[in-house]
Design a protein around this motif. Structure first.
Motif, PDB file in Angstrom:
ATOM      1  N   ASP A   6     -35.522  21.123  70.242  1.00 42.87           N
ATOM      2  CA  ASP A   6     -35.166  19.715  70.124  1.00 42.87           C
ATOM      3  C   ASP A   6     -33.902  19.520  70.953  1.00 42.87           C
ATOM      4  O   ASP A   6     -32.810  19.891  70.522  1.00 42.87           O
ATOM      5  N   ARG A   8     -32.143  16.859  71.795  1.00 45.23           N
ATOM      6  CA  ARG A   8     -31.142  15.942  71.234  1.00 45.23           C
ATOM      7  C   ARG A   8     -30.237  16.658  70.245  1.00 45.23           C
ATOM      8  O   ARG A   8     -29.015  16.518  70.279  1.00 45.23           O
ATOM      9  N   ASN A   9     -30.829  17.450  69.350  1.00 36.93           N
ATOM     10  CA  ASN A   9     -30.021  18.207  68.392  1.00 36.93           C
ATOM     11  C   ASN A   9     -29.151  19.243  69.091  1.00 36.93           C
ATOM     12  O   ASN A   9     -28.022  19.485  68.681  1.00 36.93           O
ATOM     13  N   ALA A  10     -29.679  19.875  70.133  1.00 41.81           N
ATOM     14  CA  ALA A  10     -28.915  20.900  70.838  1.00 41.81           C
ATOM     15  C   ALA A  10     -27.725  20.321  71.603  1.00 41.81           C
ATOM     16  O   ALA A  10     -26.662  20.934  71.668  1.00 41.81           O
ATOM     17  N   ILE A  11     -27.885  19.127  72.165  1.00 42.23           N
ATOM     18  CA  ILE A  11     -26.840  18.540  73.006  1.00 42.23           C
ATOM     19  C   ILE A  11     -25.910  17.609  72.227  1.00 42.23           C
ATOM     20  O   ILE A  11     -24.693  17.696  72.337  1.00 42.23           O
ATOM     21  N   PHE A  12     -26.489  16.702  71.428  1.00 43.45           N
ATOM     22  CA  PHE A  12     -25.698  15.670  70.767  1.00 43.45           C
ATOM     23  C   PHE A  12     -25.554  15.842  69.260  1.00 43.45           C
ATOM     24  O   PHE A  12     -24.653  15.271  68.658  1.00 43.45           O
ATOM     25  N   GLY A  13     -26.469  16.566  68.646  1.00 39.98           N
ATOM     26  CA  GLY A  13     -26.524  16.622  67.190  1.00 39.98           C
ATOM     27  C   GLY A  13     -27.507  15.578  66.686  1.00 39.98           C
ATOM     28  O   GLY A  13     -28.024  14.771  67.446  1.00 39.98           O
ATOM     29  N   ASN A  17     -26.477  16.182  61.212  1.00 39.12           N
ATOM     30  CA  ASN A  17     -25.921  17.480  61.605  1.00 39.12           C
ATOM     31  C   ASN A  17     -25.179  17.380  62.934  1.00 39.12           C
ATOM     32  O   ASN A  17     -25.420  16.480  63.729  1.00 39.12           O
ATOM     33  N   GLU A  18     -24.280  18.349  63.139  1.00 42.63           N
ATOM     34  CA  GLU A  18     -23.610  18.490  64.430  1.00 42.63           C
ATOM     35  C   GLU A  18     -24.570  19.173  65.409  1.00 42.63           C
ATOM     36  O   GLU A  18     -25.703  19.473  65.053  1.00 42.63           O
ATOM     37  N   GLN A  19     -24.114  19.437  66.633  1.00 41.08           N
ATOM     38  CA  GLN A  19     -24.947  20.129  67.614  1.00 41.08           C
ATOM     39  C   GLN A  19     -25.460  21.437  67.024  1.00 41.08           C
ATOM     40  O   GLN A  19     -24.681  22.210  66.463  1.00 41.08           O
ATOM     41  N   ALA A  20     -26.763  21.658  67.149  1.00 37.90           N
ATOM     42  CA  ALA A  20     -27.342  22.861  66.543  1.00 37.90           C
ATOM     43  C   ALA A  20     -28.714  23.149  67.136  1.00 37.90           C
ATOM     44  O   ALA A  20     -29.378  22.263  67.676  1.00 37.90           O
ATOM     45  N   ASP A  22     -32.570  23.799  66.941  1.00 37.66           N
ATOM     46  CA  ASP A  22     -33.780  23.500  66.182  1.00 37.66           C
ATOM     47  C   ASP A  22     -34.928  23.953  67.059  1.00 37.66           C
ATOM     48  O   ASP A  22     -35.224  23.319  68.079  1.00 37.66           O
TER      49      ASP A  22
END
Length: 136
Positions: A6, A8-13, A17-20, A22
């Motif tokens: 994902d 978006r989750n990796a770059i922005f969170g 959640n914060e950046q992470a 998935d």
């Protein structure tokens, strides 16, 4: 077989959640206009895991740009509990040429999250896959 993240989750969170990381692992079968795959997803920062199956219709399977759409049946694993879940998916695959075993894709998902009081969550994924056989 393939893997997804994902972005978006990796770059922005995300929204919770914060950046992470998935990520997802997939193994599937495709024959002409039908595709089935099993997956395992892990999202450690929110203690989320899911696994299940996607059943999809493949349009234009012989082309370089291949649209795919279908639905997902899965289980969400949270600490000490399992939740059933359903989703709809749409993806667009890019096959480098008709004979290449590698392809990349973008996939959108709308998932009924029974672990969040039946809230519908929209997600986007970037994937890389490898065909074990070189059929179209």
């Amino acid at each position: 077989m393939g893997t997804e993240i994902d972005p978006r989750n990796a770059i922005f969170g995300g929204t919770v959640n914060e950046q992470a990381f998935d990520g997802m692992l997939k193994l599937g079968y495709r024959n002409g206009h039908f595709e089935a795959n099993a997956f395992y997803e892990i999202f450690p920062v929110i203690d989320y895991k899911s696994y299940g199956m996607n059943l999809n219709i493949v349009t234009r399977p012989e082309k370089i740009m291949v649209p795919v759409a279908g639905f997902q049946i899965s289980m969400i694993q949270r600490p000490w509990h399992l939740y059933p879940s359903l989703a709809i998916n749409a993806k667009l695959e890019y096959h480098f040429n008709r004979w290449s075993r590698f392809f990349i894709y973008l996939r959108g998902e709308s998932k009924l999250r029974s672990d969040w009081n039946d809230k519908i969550v929209h997600s986007g994924y970037f994937g890389v896959a490898y065909k074990l056989t070189n059929n179209k």
